[in-house]
Design an enzyme around this catalytic site. Structure first.
Site, PDB file in Angstrom:
ATOM      1  N   LEU A 723       0.800  -1.081   0.085  1.00 53.43           N
ATOM      2  CA  LEU A 723      -0.232  -0.483   0.525  1.00 53.43           C
ATOM      3  C   LEU A 723       1.476   1.164  -0.329  1.00 53.43           C
ATOM      4  O   LEU A 723       0.916   1.956  -0.891  1.00 53.43           O
ATOM      5  CB  LEU A 723      -1.311   0.319   1.582  1.00 53.43           C
ATOM      6  CG  LEU A 723      -1.458   1.441   1.579  1.00 53.43           C
ATOM      7  CD1 LEU A 723      -2.344   1.545   1.055  1.00 53.43           C
ATOM      8  CD2 LEU A 723      -2.516   1.016   3.040  1.00 53.43           C
ATOM      9  N   ASP A 724       1.298   1.285   1.062  1.00 47.64           N
ATOM     10  CA  ASP A 724       2.048   2.311   1.171  1.00 47.64           C
ATOM     11  C   ASP A 724       3.677   2.436   1.754  1.00 47.64           C
ATOM     12  O   ASP A 724       3.982   1.944   3.163  1.00 47.64           O
ATOM     13  CB  ASP A 724       2.048   3.457   2.209  1.00 47.64           C
ATOM     14  CG  ASP A 724       2.398   5.027   2.481  1.00 47.64           C
ATOM     15  OD1 ASP A 724       2.588   5.902   3.427  1.00 47.64           O
ATOM     16  OD2 ASP A 724       3.543   4.510   1.982  1.00 47.64           O
TER      17      ASP A 724
END
Length: 1058
Positions: A723-724
Site C-alpha cells: 500500500l504505502d
C-alpha cells in the site's frame, strides 16, 4: 394483504427447527439479518424479517430482535419462509415460497406427503440442495462441518475405548464437538491432544495408529482438517504394510521405542477398494460406475488389515461391493486386525459397512459390535469394534455452520423474497425451484412418473415373473447424475416421445453432490423398431460425441454411462490446457491471507475476460497457481490459510538455508511478507535458484546492491509492492506519466495516506487503534520530516512533529474530520517520480482523525513517552499504574499529595504543568481511558513510562469483534500545460474498509498490502514484467496492469480532474 399476494412481498420468515432436539442451526444469523434489513428493501429486496421464537437456536431471540427482526410464531405475513430441515407438514402455509432441504427431488418416498402438501397449497419450493454454481457444485452444504464434528466426536470416544482396553491416551481429555463453544475451541483442544502426543507419545501396544479416510469430498476434507491438527504422517495405500514392519517408525528422534509420537493417515478412493475380475485389466472409474459387477472387493485384504480407525466419508450404493461385510470383519478379527473403530460420517445404515445397522445420537454416539457372536452393545467394555454413525453432525458446530450457510444464502434471499414470477429469478435459483405456485417446474416433471413406479413393487413383480411387458422389452441401466443434472427427465421424455413405456425396476439415489444415482428401467414397445430407436436415443444421450454402433439385438440389457462419464469423454475430445505455476508465500501474518486467496483463485479468474485483457492470457489456456504458505510455526500457517482451497501450509525457518533452498526450488515466484531484515537472505536464495521475488517492504540498501546479480540471474526482485509503499507509487506514477505524455509539467504533488479505524470503530479519545505493537507507531511520531512547499524547503524537527499537524479534508469525503502530519523526507519522492526539478510543492503526509496529534503531543510533553528507565519502575518492587501516573504528573510539583484518580484532578495537574484547559481535558480523558489511574500492577518487563504506555495502548486501543479498520489514500497533482496555457488539478482516492468474510475479519490494511503483492507475483507468473534486477512499481509495465487488476478484483480507485 390478501393471501394470493404474499409471494414476493419482501417479508421473510425464519422457522423454528422442530424435527430434532439437537438441531440448533439457523439459515440466517442476526448479523445476516442486520445487513438485509439495514441496507433497505431497494437494495436487498427484504423489508421485514419475522423469526419464530426458539429457546434452543444457536442465536437467541433477543439477538434477532436487537437488529430489527420481529419475534413471532405467526409467519402469515411472510412471502418467503426459510428453514434448514423439512418442516412438519401441518406448518406449511399456502401461497408462500419456502426454502429448505426438502429431499423430494429424487421422489424419495418418505417425503412425498410433504411434496403433496406443497403442491396442493400452491406453494413455491426452492431446495437448497439444488442450488448449483457455474462450477457444477452445490453452493449450500454443510459437508466440511460434518467431517470436522465427526472426527472430533470419534476421537472423544476413542480415548474411552482405549481406556477400556487398558491404554491411557491423550484422547481421553477430549470432549464431543457440541461441548465446545466454537470450532476454534474444539480445534484448540485437539491441538492440545496433539501436543501431548508429540511430547509424551502413545502406548506402543496401539501403534502404529492408522486413520483411513475414504473419499476426497468435503466430508473427508473436513475430517482430515481435524486429523491434521495431530502430529501426523500421510501414507500411500500401497505403503501401509511397511508401517507394520518390526521396529519401523517406533524410534523417533532418539526417544524411547516404548512410545510412538505421531499418528498416520491414509486416503483411499474407489481404486483402492476394488479390482477388476480380469487380472489383465486395470481399474477404470467410468467402467466401475457402469459395471460394478465386474469388480471384486479388496479393501478387506489390502487396506483393512492395517487400519486402526476407518473414517467413512464415501457415499455407497447397493450395486457396488461393500467396503466391509460382517464375514470379512470376522476373518480380520481372527487374524489380529488392529481395527478399533468405525467413524461412519456418511451414516449410511446397512450400507457400505454392513454391521453399521443403526444411526446414533449426539448424546449417545457409540455402539460396540462383536463380530464373534454377531451382537451389539451400548457400552465401551468387551470385545468388538466401536461404531459411530450420527446423522446430524454439522449442528454440533451450529454457530460456524450457520454463519457459513448464511454467508451464501443471504446473497440469494433478496431474489427469492422479491420474486413474483419465477422467470425473474437468476438461473441457478430458477433451477432450484421444484415447484412454483403449486405446479412442478419443467425440470421436475419426472417426479410423478417416478412415483407411479414403486421400486419395491416392481422388484417383487419381476421376482414373481409378472411385469407389464410389451411385445419387446429391455432392461436399461442408467447411472450418473440423473437427478441433480436432470438427465432422468431427458431419458423419460425420449422413451415416451418414441411411443415406448417404462417401468421403474430399481432406483438407488445418490445422497451427495458428488454421488451418482442409479436406476433400472424396464422399457417396452410393441414395435421392435421403436425399441431400437429408444436404445439409440438413450445411447446418444450418454455419449453425444461418439459414433454409436447398436448392440446385438438379442441382448436384453444395456448399461448407459450418463452425466459424469459424458464430461470425461468431452475432456478426451478437447483436453483442457492449463499452465501450472507455484508461489511460495513467506510469513503467515494478517497480510498473507488476502494474498493467498487471490493467488489460489487464479484458476477461476484466468478464464474471465478481465484476466485475459489485463494479463494478455491465451484464451485457450488457464493458469493454475499452487500456493505454499510457510511460517516459522506450522500452526500459524494452517490457521492463516484455513478455508482456502488448494493452499498448502508448511513450517519453514528462513535461517535454515537447506530448507529455504528446498522450498524456493519448488516454485516460480517467492512472495516475502517477512520483516524487511529478512528480505536480503531470501533474495540471495532466489538469485541462486533463479526465482523471482516480490516484497511489500521498502527496498533497502542491502537489497539494492543485489540489482546486478539479480539481472545476471535473469530474475526480477520487485519491492515496495504493498500500500504505502506500493499503491501510492502506482497511482502517483500513472497521474504523473499521463501529464508528461500530454506535455504537462507537474507544479504540485501532495499525497496523504492513513490506516485508521472506521468511523464506527473510532470509539476512544484518540480515535485511533493499533493492530500491532504501538511502539513503532509512537516512535514514528518522533521522526523528523522534510518537504517542499511553494519552492521552500521545510524541515520539521522530530520533537515538534505532532505540533506540525494541520487540519485536512478529502474533497470526495468531506465528512471525515482529519488532520495531516508530514511523513519523513518527501523530497526523495520528487527524485523517484522524476518531478524534483519541476514541482514547487512535494509533500507526503500521514492521516489521523482530528485531535489525535494534540493529545499525542501532550502525552509526549508530559513524559508518557520517555524511554529512559523510570525511578518508580527501577526499584525492584512491583508498582501500579496509578503510582506511575502520580510520578509522571507530580515530578515537578511542590508538595502535591492528593491522589490523581479522577478526570478533574488529572486535568488540574496537567494545567498546572503549563497546558491549556482544552488540551488538558482531552489528555486527561485519554489517560483515564488507557487505565493509568488503575491500581493494578505494572508488568515487570515495563522499565520506562514508554513501556507502560505501549502496554496499555496495545491493550485498550485494539480492534475487537467485528470492528472494521479503514485505509484512505489520496493524491493531488497540479499540472501546468504551457502550450495550452491552462492548469489542471487531478486527484485519485482509494477508500477501503475491513471486511468480515466467512466469520473472519480481513482488515483493510491486510487487503491493500497483500493483494498488490499477490498481483506482483501474478504479473511475474504471466511474464508481463520484462525488466530484470531490483525493481519498484514505477514502470508502466508494472503499475498499469496492476492498477487495472486491483479495480477488477474489487479495490476501487476514484479519479477526478478539474
Amino acid at each position: 394483504m390478501n393471501e394470493e399476494n404474499k409471494l414476493g412481498n419482501g417479508v421473510v420468515g425464519i422457522l423454528a427447527e422442530t424435527v430434532n432436539k439437537w438441531e440448533r442451526r439457523t439459515p440466517l444469523t442476526p448479523s445476516h439479518c442486520a445487513r438485509l434489513l439495514h441496507c433497505g428493501k431497494d437494495r436487498t429486496g427484504v423489508s421485514r424479517i419475522v423469526v419464530q421464537p426458539s429457546a434452543k437456536r444457536i442465536h437467541h431471540d433477543a439477538l434477532y430482535e436487537d437488529v430489527g427482526c420481529e419475534i413471532s410464531d405467526n409467519l402469515s405475513d411472510c412471502g418467503l419462509i426459510l428453514g434448514i430441515k423439512q418442516p412438519e407438514v401441518e406448518m406449511i402455509l399456502p401461497e408462500r415460497a419456502y426454502a429448505f432441504f426438502s429431499h423430494t427431488h429424487k421422489a424419495q418416498k418418505e417425503n412425498m406427503p410433504l411434496l403433496d402438501k406443497i403442491l396442493s397449497d400452491r406453494v413455491t419450493l426452492c431446495d437448497y440442495e439444488l442450488i448449483i454454481g457455474d462450477h457444477g457444485r452445490r453452493l449450500l452444504s454443510f459437508g466440511k462441518y460434518a467431517g470436522r464434528a465427526g472426527l472430533v466426536d470419534f476421537l472423544h470416544g476413542l480415548g474411552q475405548r482405549y481406556l477400556s482396553l487398558g491404554y491411557s491416551t491423550p484422547f481421553l481429555s477430549l470432549g464431543s464437538s457440541y461441548m465446545y463453544s466454537s470450532l476454534a475451541a474444539a480445534k484448540a483442544a485437539v491441538i492440545s491432544v496433539g501436543e501431548e502426543i508429540a511430547s509424551q507419545g502413545l502406548p506402543l501396544g496401539i501403534c502404529p495408529l492408522v486413520f483411513v479416510f475414504t473419499g476426497t469430498g468435503n466430508v473427508s476434507l473436513g475430517a482430515q482438517e481435524i486429523f491434521k491438527l495431530l502430529p501426523h504422517t500421510f501414507v500411500e495405500p500401497s505403503k501401509l504394510p511397511e508401517l507394520f514392519v518390526k521396529g519401523k517408525g517406533i524410534s523417533q528422534n532418539g526417544k524411547s521405542t516404548k512410545r510412538v509420537y505421531q499418528v498416520y493417515g491414509c486416503i483411499i478412493t474407489s481404486q483402492d477398494i476394488v479390482e477388476h475380475q480380469n487380472p489383465s485389466k486395470s481399474f477404470d472409474k467410468a467402467d466401475y460406475y457402469a459395471h460394478p459387477e465386474h469388480y471384486n472387493p479388496v479393501f478387506h485384504e489390502k487396506i483393512a488389515p492395517y487400519t486402526s480407525v476407518l473414517v467413512n466419508c464415501m457415499y455407497w450404493e447397493k450395486r457396488f461391493p461393500r467396503l466391509l461385510s460382517i464375514r470379512q470383519l470376522q476373518d480380520l478379527t481372527t487374524q489380529g486386525c488392529p481395527l478399533v473403530g468405525i467413524c461412519d460420517i456418511t451414516c449410511d445404515i446397512g450400507g457400505s459397512i454392513e454391521f453399521v445397522n443403526r444411526a446414533t445420537l449426539i448424546d449417545s454416539p457409540f455402539f460396540r459390535f462383536n463380530s464373534s457372536n454377531n451382537s451389539y452393545y451400548d457400552d465401551m467394555d468387551g470385545d468388538g469394534v466401536l461404531c459411530m454413525a450420527i446423522d446430524i453432525l454439522p449442528t454440533e458446530f451450529a454457530k460456524e455452520a450457520s454463519q457459513h450457510f448464511g454467508d451464501i444464502l443471504s446473497e440469494f434471499v433478496g431474489s427469492l423474497a422479491s420474486m413474483t414470477e419465477i422467470a425473474d429469478l437468476p438461473a441457478h435459483l430458477k433451477r432450484a425451484c421444484i415447484s412454483y405456485r403449486g405446479e412442478l417446474t419443467s425440470l421436475y416433471e419426472y417426479i410423478p412418473r417416478m412415483r407411479k413406479s414403486d421400486p419395491e413393487e416392481a422388484q417383487d413383480n419381476i421376482a414373481n415373473g409378472v411385469s407389464n411387458q410389451r411385445t419387446y422389452n429391455i432392461l436399461v441401466s442408467l447411472s450418473g447424475h440423473l437427478f441433480d443434472k436432470f438427465l432422468i427427465n431427458e431419458a423419460l421424455d425420449m422413451i415416451e416421445a418414441a411411443g415406448g413405456t417404462f417401468h421403474l425396476a430399481k432406483c438407488e439415489l445418490g445422497q451427495s453432490a458428488d454421488a451418482e444415482s442409479y436406476s433400472e428401467l424396464e422399457v417396452g414397445a410393441d414395435d421392435r423398431r421403436v425399441l431400437d430407436q429408444i436404445i439409440d436415443s438413450l445411447t446418444q444421450l450418454a455419449n453425444p460425441d461418439e459414433d454409436y454402433i447398436s448392440p446385438r439385438r438379442e441382448t436384453n440389457k444395456i448399461s448407459l454411462k450418463i452425466g459424469k462419464v459424458q464430461q470425461e469423454n468431452e475432456v478426451k475430445e478437447k483436453p483442457e490446457m492449463t499452465k501450472k505455476s507455484a508461489v511460495l508465500i513467506l510469513g503467515a501474518g494478517r497480510v498473507c491471507r488476502p494474498a493467498a486467496e487471490l493467488l489460489a483463485s487464479v484458476r477461476k479468474f484466468s478464464s474471465q475476460q478481465w484476466y485475459k485483457t489485463y494479463l494478455g492470457a491465451d484464451s485457450e489456456e488457464q493458469t493454475d497457481v499452487h500456493v505454499i504458505v510457510a511460517s516459522l510455526y506450522l500452526k500459524d500457517a494452517k490457521e492463516t490459510v484455513e478455508g482456502i482451497s488448494d493452499v498448502e501450509a508448511v513450517q519453514l525457518d528462513v535461517s535454515d538455508s537447506e530448507s529455504l533452498l528446498k522450498y524456493v526450488s519448488e516454485v516460480d515466484v517467492v512472495l516475502s511478507l517477512l520483516p524487511a531484515s529478512c528480505h536480503a537472505v531470501v533474495a540471495k536464495t532466489c538469485i541462486e535458484l533463479k526465482k523471482h521475488l516480490v516484497t511489500a517492504s521498502y527496498v533497502d540498501d542491502e537489497t539494492s546492491m543485489l540489482h546486478e546479480k539479480a539481472k545476471s540471474a535473469g530474475i526480477t526482485i520487485l519491492g515496495e509492492m504493498g500500500l504505502d509503499p506500493g499503491i501510492d507509487h502506482m497511482m502517483a506514477m500513472k497521474m504523473i506519466n499521463d501529464a508528461h505524455i500530454r506535455k504537462g509539467k507537474v507544479k504540485s504533488f501532495t499525497s496523504y495516506c492513513g490506516g485508521l479505524p472506521s468511523p464506527a470503530a473510532a470509539n476512544n479519545p484518540l480515535a485511533y487503534k493499533f493492530s500491532w505493537n504501538p511502539a513503532g507507531a509512537i516512535r514514528a511520531g518522533r521522526n523528523p520530516a522534510k518537504y517542499k512547499s511553494n519552492g521552500d524547503i521545510i524541515n520539521v524537527n522530530g520533537e515538534n512533529l505532532y505540533d506540525s499537524a494541520t487540519r485536512f479534508r478529502v474533497p470526495n469525503f468531506p465528512a471525515f474530520a482529519l488532520e495531516c502530519l508530514p511523513n519523513r523526507n518527501s523530497l526523495v519522492y520528487g527524485e523517484l517520480y522524476g518531478i524534483e526539478s519541476e514541482a514547487s510543492t512535494i509533500f507526503r503526509g500521514t492521516l489521523r482523525y482530528e485531535g489525535f496529534s494534540m493529545i499525542m503531543a501532550t502525552l509526549s510533553k508530559l513524559g508518557f513517552f520517555d524511554d529512559e528507565t523510570n525511578q518508580v519502575l527501577s526499584t525492584g518492587k512491583r508498582t501500579t499504574f496509578g503510582a506511575l501516573l502520580s510520578n509522571i504528573l507530580k515530578k515537578d510539583a511542590d508538595n502535591e499529595s492528593e491522589p490523581l484518580t479522577g478526570e478533574e484532578e488529572i486535568c488540574k495537574r496537567i494545567i498546572k504543568l503549563g497546558h491549556s484547559k482544552e488540551t488538558a481535558t482531552k489528555a486527561a480523558k485519554t489517560i483515564l481511558f488507557l487505565g493509568f489511574n488503575e491500581e493494578r500492577e505494572i508488568p515487570s518487563l515495563c522499565r520506562s513510562a514508554f513501556d507502560a504506555t505501549c502496554y496499555l495502548m496495545e491493550e485498550k486501543l485494539a480492534y475487537y469483534g467485528n470492528e472494521q479498520d479503514m485505509v484512505l489514500l489520496h493524491h493531488e497533482v497540479e499540472v501546468e500545460y504551457p502550450e495550452r496555457k491552462r492548469i489542471e488539478k487531478h486527484s485519485a482516492t482509494l477508500l477501503e474498509f475491513g471486511e468480515m468474510k466467512k466469520g473472519q475479519m480481513t482488515t483493510a490494511m491486510a487487503k491493500t498490502v497483500g493483494i498488490p503483492a499477490a498481483i506482483g507475483a501474478l504479473l511475474l507468473i504471466e511474464d508481463k514484467i520484462k525488466i530484470r534486477g531490483v525493481l519498484m512499481p514505477l514502470e508502466p509495465e508494472v503499475y498499469l496492469p496492476a492498477l487495472d487488476i486491483l479495480q477488477a478484483y474489487g479495490i476501487k480507485l476514484m479519479e477526478k480532474t478539474e
